[in-house]
Design an enzyme around this catalytic site. Structure first.
Site, PDB file in Angstrom:
ATOM      1  N   GLU A  58      18.631  23.136  46.804  1.00 37.16           N
ATOM      2  CA  GLU A  58      19.572  23.872  47.651  1.00 37.16           C
ATOM      3  C   GLU A  58      20.971  23.738  47.051  1.00 37.16           C
ATOM      4  OE1 GLU A  58      19.399  25.753  50.363  1.00 37.16           O
ATOM      5  OE2 GLU A  58      17.374  25.417  51.171  1.00 37.16           O
ATOM      6  N   HIS A  96      14.583  31.828  45.779  1.00 33.14           N
ATOM      7  CA  HIS A  96      13.853  31.973  47.032  1.00 33.14           C
ATOM      8  C   HIS A  96      13.584  33.454  47.332  1.00 33.14           C
ATOM      9  CE1 HIS A  96      13.414  30.263  51.404  1.00 33.14           C
ATOM     10  NE2 HIS A  96      12.269  30.563  50.853  1.00 33.14           N
ATOM     11  N   ASP A 148      18.310  34.601  49.067  1.00 36.88           N
ATOM     12  CA  ASP A 148      19.043  33.551  48.365  1.00 36.88           C
ATOM     13  C   ASP A 148      18.361  33.163  47.058  1.00 36.88           C
ATOM     14  OD1 ASP A 148      17.010  32.345  50.166  1.00 36.88           O
ATOM     15  OD2 ASP A 148      17.778  30.428  49.451  1.00 36.88           O
TER      16      ASP A 148
END
Ligand SMILES: [Zn+2]
Length: 266
Positions: free
Chosen positions: A136, A174, A184
């Site tokens: 992330e 993603h 994203d």
């Protein structure tokens, strides 16, 4: 001397008690122990085979991740995301979190399964969480990524690629694996720079002539996209490879790009 020692002990205990992740760290440790116990089971017992017939092989190691999935957090700070990932209620996690100042938080052993990909598909692979490392990147979804962030990310990717022998093609976003459901990392993400460093592929369409019978949608499928919803697949493809274009249709330049990419990703 004694005073200094007392002061040091005070500082240590105080810093421990103010760690906001103390409880979740404890939960992590407990959970990791449960899985360690599962791996150490001896002899193996299951409903099909009789444990009397168990024979332990001498030749094995741990399963390795084969993909890296990149995300933006769609949150406002690393602190906010750390809170999300340490709250049971959220039911989401990742192996790493890269903050705007370049700090990298490791949240989960690479050999364990994070909950980051969700319902997704790439080629014929469906349980992407079981196959991948999730990273992330702190970003609200609408802003560029910072230079320290990308530098830290490149270092991290380099280590992961070497440690697990991850193929160049298997560094994806993603949005790539969940067309129509995820967007994203956003269109500011420097996929070309990543490809130049050996993480994913890029293209050069100069002088490329595409045969008239070339099927662009099939090329998208060969690259890895789930083309069940064609417009969604095109949108994810553009987010990664043609970032200035937000249309959901294939033009002549896209055909050239896909003609080139198909050869690299097949
Ligand atoms: Zn994501």
């Amino acid at each position: 001397m004694k005073r200094i020692l007392i002061f040091i002990i005070f500082v240590i205990t105080n810093s421990c008690s103010t760690n906001p992740y103390k409880t979740s760290n404890k939960t992590y440790k407990k959970q990791a122990k449960v899985y360690a116990k599962l791996l150490a089971e001896y002899p193996l017992k299951d409903s099909v085979t009789n444990s009397d017939y168990f024979v332990g092989t001498t030749n094995f190691n741990l399963r390795k991740p084969n993909f890296v999935i990149l995300h933006h957090t769609a949150q406002n700070s690393c602190e906010q995301t750390l809170a999300t990932f340490t709250t049971v209620k959220s039911q989401v996690s990742a192996h790493y979190l890269v903050c705007k100042d370049g700090t990298v938080h490791h949240l989960l052993n690479d050999y364990l399964r994070a909950w980051q990909a969700g319902l997704s598909k790439w080629g014929n692979a469906t349980d992407i969480n079981s196959l991948s490392i999730g990273i992330e990147i702190d970003n609200n979804g609408f802003e560029p990524f910072t230079e320290p962030q990308i530098n830290s990310l490149l270092q991290l990717l380099d280590r992961l690629k070497k440690a697990y022998n991850i193929p160049t093609a298997n560094f994806i976003g993603h949005a790539d694996i969940a067309p129509g459901r995820k967007v994203d990392p956003n269109r500011y993400f420097p996929w070309q720079k990543l490809a130049e460093n050996g993480f994913g592929f890029w293209y050069d369409t100069s002088g490329v002539a595409v045969p008239t019978n070339f099927d662009a949608m099939q090329a998208l499928r060969v690259v890895g996209y789930d083309i069940t919803k064609p417009e969604a697949a095109i949108q994810s493809f553009k987010l990664h490879f043609v970032q200035a274009d937000s249309t959901k249709t294939i033009n002549d330049e896209d055909r050239r790009i896909l003609f080139e990419l198909e050869k690299k990703y097949q």
